[in-house]
Scaffold this motif. Structure first.
Motif: not given
Length: 141
Positions: A75, A93-95, A106
């Motif tokens: 990540s 960033d979600d992805d 997060r």
């Protein structure tokens, strides 16, 4: 002989690690998350086997988990330690957020309990005691 000395000096001056945007202090490099325990009672997190690493460069953090077959997940996020005694690690960033490290969300704020050139202890800041975790990081390089 003069050219050998000049070549040696040029080699030394032109080879260096990449500290983009300047020196970030002790954080630069790879840290092994050697242990994770609950803050409330010091009990180790069940099932944590020490397979996570945190890597810091400039304002970017990479959290990576490996297994015995060298498979990995990673990540990418951002970090800063602008607030005295706190480390902020977040994944905008979600992805880019697939982190399996226990307790990592997060957006994370950690209290820097202890810090040195090769060891750091972090704990969740502002979380209820029953969910707050403490992380022991050991500098790899």
């Amino acid at each position: 002989m003069k050219y050998i000395v000049l070549g040696f000096v040029a080699t030394v001056l032109l080879s260096a690690c990449t500290h983009n945007n300047g020196d970030i202090g002790i954080w630069f490099g790879t840290w092994h998350v050697s242990k994770i325990a609950r803050v409330v009672d010091g009990e180790p997190v069940q099932g944590y086997e020490g397979h996570h690493f945190m890597q810091f460069q400039s304002g970017v953090v990479r959290v990576v988990a490996t297994d015995s077959l060298h498979n990995f997940e990673q990540s990418f996020g951002m970090w800063d330690d602008k607030s005295e005694g706190l480390l902020h690690v977040y994944f905008p960033d979600d992805d880019q957020f697939v982190c399996t490290m226990p307790g990592i969300e997060r957006d994370n704020v950690f209290t820097i309990e202890e810090s040195g050139a090769d060891r750091v202890i972090l704990s969740h800041a502002g979380r209820p005691d029953e969910t707050a975790l403490r992380y022991w990081l050991v500098k790899q390089y």
